[in-house]
Design a protein around this motif. Structure first.
Motif, PDB file in Angstrom:
ATOM      1  N   CYS A  35      22.942  15.651  -9.629  1.00 29.21           N
ATOM      2  CA  CYS A  35      23.508  14.416 -10.185  1.00 29.21           C
ATOM      3  C   CYS A  35      24.452  14.708 -11.344  1.00 29.21           C
ATOM      4  CB  CYS A  35      22.398  13.479 -10.638  1.00 29.21           C
ATOM      5  SG  CYS A  35      21.453  12.768  -9.272  1.00 29.21           S
ATOM      6  N   VAL A  36      24.069  15.628 -12.218  1.00 28.83           N
ATOM      7  CA  VAL A  36      24.932  15.993 -13.346  1.00 28.83           C
ATOM      8  C   VAL A  36      26.210  16.652 -12.849  1.00 28.83           C
ATOM      9  CG1 VAL A  36      25.103  17.533 -15.346  1.00 28.83           C
ATOM     10  CG2 VAL A  36      23.080  16.123 -15.029  1.00 28.83           C
ATOM     11  N   MET A  37      26.118  17.479 -11.822  1.00 30.67           N
ATOM     12  CA  MET A  37      27.301  18.131 -11.267  1.00 30.67           C
ATOM     13  C   MET A  37      28.281  17.105 -10.705  1.00 30.67           C
ATOM     14  SD  MET A  37      27.584  20.918  -8.196  1.00 30.67           S
ATOM     15  CE  MET A  37      27.193  19.713  -6.945  1.00 30.67           C
ATOM     16  N   PHE A  38      27.773  16.157  -9.913  1.00 32.97           N
ATOM     17  CA  PHE A  38      28.648  15.139  -9.345  1.00 32.97           C
ATOM     18  C   PHE A  38      29.201  14.212 -10.436  1.00 32.97           C
ATOM     19  CE2 PHE A  38      27.008  16.425  -5.261  1.00 32.97           C
ATOM     20  CZ  PHE A  38      28.075  16.171  -4.415  1.00 32.97           C
ATOM     21  N   THR A  64      35.810   8.097  -4.804  1.00 34.32           N
ATOM     22  CA  THR A  64      34.515   7.536  -5.195  1.00 34.32           C
ATOM     23  C   THR A  64      33.530   7.557  -4.034  1.00 34.32           C
ATOM     24  OG1 THR A  64      35.586   6.112  -6.825  1.00 34.32           O
ATOM     25  CG2 THR A  64      33.373   5.499  -6.135  1.00 34.32           C
ATOM     26  N   LEU A  65      33.956   7.104  -2.871  1.00 39.46           N
ATOM     27  CA  LEU A  65      33.048   7.100  -1.715  1.00 39.46           C
ATOM     28  C   LEU A  65      32.700   8.517  -1.270  1.00 39.46           C
ATOM     29  CD1 LEU A  65      34.407   4.139   0.428  1.00 39.46           C
ATOM     30  CD2 LEU A  65      32.282   4.256  -0.864  1.00 39.46           C
ATOM     31  N   SER A  66      33.656   9.427  -1.328  1.00 43.30           N
ATOM     32  CA  SER A  66      33.376  10.815  -0.933  1.00 43.30           C
ATOM     33  C   SER A  66      32.335  11.448  -1.860  1.00 43.30           C
ATOM     34  CB  SER A  66      34.648  11.635  -0.958  1.00 43.30           C
ATOM     35  OG  SER A  66      35.570  11.142  -0.043  1.00 43.30           O
ATOM     36  N   LEU A  71      26.777  13.081  -2.936  1.00 44.44           N
ATOM     37  CA  LEU A  71      25.596  13.020  -3.813  1.00 44.44           C
ATOM     38  C   LEU A  71      24.365  12.571  -3.040  1.00 44.44           C
ATOM     39  CD1 LEU A  71      24.317  13.097  -6.629  1.00 44.44           C
ATOM     40  CD2 LEU A  71      25.055  10.751  -6.924  1.00 44.44           C
ATOM     41  N   VAL A  72      24.518  11.571  -2.191  1.00 48.40           N
ATOM     42  CA  VAL A  72      23.375  11.084  -1.421  1.00 48.40           C
ATOM     43  C   VAL A  72      22.858  12.154  -0.457  1.00 48.40           C
ATOM     44  CG1 VAL A  72      22.689   9.408   0.348  1.00 48.40           C
ATOM     45  CG2 VAL A  72      23.968   8.651  -1.647  1.00 48.40           C
ATOM     46  N   ILE A  73      23.783  12.853   0.180  1.00 52.70           N
ATOM     47  CA  ILE A  73      23.375  13.884   1.146  1.00 52.70           C
ATOM     48  C   ILE A  73      22.693  15.052   0.429  1.00 52.70           C
ATOM     49  CG2 ILE A  73      24.234  15.636   2.739  1.00 52.70           C
ATOM     50  CD1 ILE A  73      26.330  13.577   3.625  1.00 52.70           C
TER      51      ILE A  73
END
Length: 76
Positions: A35-38, A64-66, A71-73
């Motif tokens: 999360c911090v990386m993204f 933003t969507l990418s 992040l979700v994956i």
């Protein structure tokens, strides 16, 4: 007199489950790191974003969507 929420309680004290493996709640360090990386990459994009000349909305939406999908994956 016993109330609705008095199961496993002694004299009104908080519930104590006497299991031998009681441990404190811990956070998952790898998820926090991802999360911090993204978030760092997204903040860098937001700093650079005002310099985009054409198709600002499309660029903002795509990046933003990418980043969100990545992040979700990886967060799973």
């Amino acid at each position: 007199m016993k109330g609705w929420f008095d199961a496993f309680r002694d004299d009104g004290a908080p519930t104590l489950y006497s299991f031998s493996n009681r441990t404190p709640v811990t956070g998952d360090v790898s998820i926090v790191a991802v999360c911090v990386m993204f978030a760092t990459v997204y903040l860098a994009f937001l700093v650079i974003f005002p310099g985009v000349r054409k198709q600002k909305f499309t660029t903002f939406t795509t990046v933003t969507l990418s980043l969100f999908v990545g992040l979700v994956i990886l967060g799973k």
